[in-house]
Design an enzyme around this catalytic site. Structure first.
Site, mmCIF file in Angstrom:
data_model
loop_
_atom_site.group_PDB
_atom_site.id
_atom_site.type_symbol
_atom_site.label_atom_id
_atom_site.label_comp_id
_atom_site.label_asym_id
_atom_site.label_seq_id
_atom_site.Cartn_x
_atom_site.Cartn_y
_atom_site.Cartn_z
ATOM 1 C CE LYS A 1 -3.293 2.696 2.814
ATOM 2 N NZ LYS A 1 -4.132 2.544 4.000
ATOM 3 C CG ASP B 1 -2.085 3.333 6.414
ATOM 4 O OD1 ASP B 1 -2.080 3.469 5.401
ATOM 5 O OD2 ASP B 1 -3.134 2.947 7.360
ATOM 6 C CB CYS B 2 -0.912 -1.947 4.556
ATOM 7 S SG CYS B 2 -1.337 -3.689 4.621
ATOM 8 C CE LYS C 1 -7.251 -1.468 -4.909
ATOM 9 N NZ LYS C 1 -8.247 -2.376 -4.571
ATOM 10 C CB VAL D 1 -1.687 -4.545 -0.794
ATOM 11 C CG1 VAL D 1 -1.649 -3.946 -1.909
ATOM 12 C CG2 VAL D 1 -2.327 -3.578 0.393
ATOM 13 C CB SER E 1 0.634 -10.917 5.602
ATOM 14 O OG SER E 1 -0.476 -11.052 6.552
ATOM 15 C CG HIS F 1 -1.045 0.667 12.404
ATOM 16 N ND1 HIS F 1 -1.906 1.187 11.547
ATOM 17 C CD2 HIS F 1 -0.134 0.638 11.710
ATOM 18 C CE1 HIS F 1 -1.366 1.081 10.133
ATOM 19 N NE2 HIS F 1 -0.091 0.575 10.586
ATOM 20 C CD1 TRP G 1 -4.594 3.836 11.734
ATOM 21 C CD2 TRP G 1 -6.616 2.792 11.786
ATOM 22 N NE1 TRP G 1 -4.234 2.566 11.895
ATOM 23 C CE2 TRP G 1 -5.419 1.979 12.128
ATOM 24 C CE3 TRP G 1 -8.057 2.401 11.652
ATOM 25 C CZ2 TRP G 1 -5.923 0.558 12.143
ATOM 26 C CZ3 TRP G 1 -8.211 0.786 12.183
ATOM 27 C CH2 TRP G 1 -7.280 0.199 11.854
ATOM 28 C CE LYS H 1 -9.870 1.297 7.726
ATOM 29 N NZ LYS H 1 -8.917 2.345 7.121
#
Length: 245
Positions: free
Chosen positions: A41, A52-53, A80, A93, A106, A192, A239, A242
């Protein structure tokens, strides 16, 4: 004349031994042959900066700890590129290219990396593999909460306290003196937690959890972490939608 021939023979033997050792080294370390491609990302509002992923950082941490050469593709998730969607229709990702195939998730990627590049080993003992696994979910619930009395803060503190007790008995890392895969999974999530809760709620990990504080300090000080973390402003930007929803 005989001496010259003998010297030449010795020289050729040494060259042969050297070349054999080089070939053996290359075969033993496939990472030296070709850099792995990884798509992660890009930062929100800054498509040329690392995003920030936490799951992308987990894979990058694994690559760095194993010293596997890699090439990073930064993906703007709001725009994308077509090549990325062609090889990865779901558009998620991180994804890593192994051979001719791009692999997502991952957990799957880290497992493949451990199999293909076993040294240094990052295998977590099975009995410790789930340590801290509920922290991230508890953090997200508390971060998004609008009700101070809904119990989300207490739930997060309980999970962090459990981690503190584990580290007290087994630390400084989850599995002892050596960093393993579970630490590389927790490190981005704790980053995070620290950054987002400080910014949005002026909240920090209780000082009484001394072992967690030491753990965070150790993780964040690793060279691999410094090289793969997103800037704090990008974590906050990631963030914000959200939290403000």
């Amino acid at each position: 004349m005989i001496v010259k021939i003998q010297c030449l023979a010795i020289f050729l033997l040494l060259v042969s031994l050297f070349l054999s050792s080089v070939v053996h080294c290359i075969r033993s370390h496939p990472s030296s042959q070709m850099a792995l491609e990884i798509a992660v990302k890009a930062a929100v509002g800054a498509p040329h900066a690392l995003g920030d992923c936490p799951f992308s950082q987990r894979v990058l941490l694994t690559l760095e700890e194993k010293k596997i050469p890699h090439k990073i593709h930064l993906i703007d998730l709001s725009n994308k590129p077509q090549w990325f969607l062609d090889v990865n229709p779901e558009g998620k990702v991180p994804v890593v290219k192994f051979g001719d195939k791009w692999v997502a998730d991952s957990d799957v990627i880290v497992g493949i990396l451990e199999e293909k590049y076993p040294e240094p080993s990052l295998v977590t003992p099975p009995e410790f593999a789930s340590v801290g696994s509920k922290i991230f979910g508890s953090f997200v619930s508390f971060l998004k909460s609008k009700d101070a009395n809904d119990g989300t803060e207490q739930a997060l503190v309980a999970e962090l306290s459990a981690l503190d007790e584990h580290l007290k008995a087994h630390g400084p890392y989850v599995a002892g003196e050596r960093v393993t895969a579970v630490d590389l999974s927790l490190a981005p999530k704790l980053y995070h937690l620290v950054v987002a809760l400080d910014h949005f709620k002026k909240w920090s990990i209780p000082e009484s959890l001394a072992h967690v504080h030491n753990y965070v300090k150790l993780l964040f000080a690793r060279e691999s972490f410094e090289k793969t973390k997103a800037a704090k402003e990008y974590v906050i930007a990631g963030w914000a939608p959200k939290v403000n929803a």
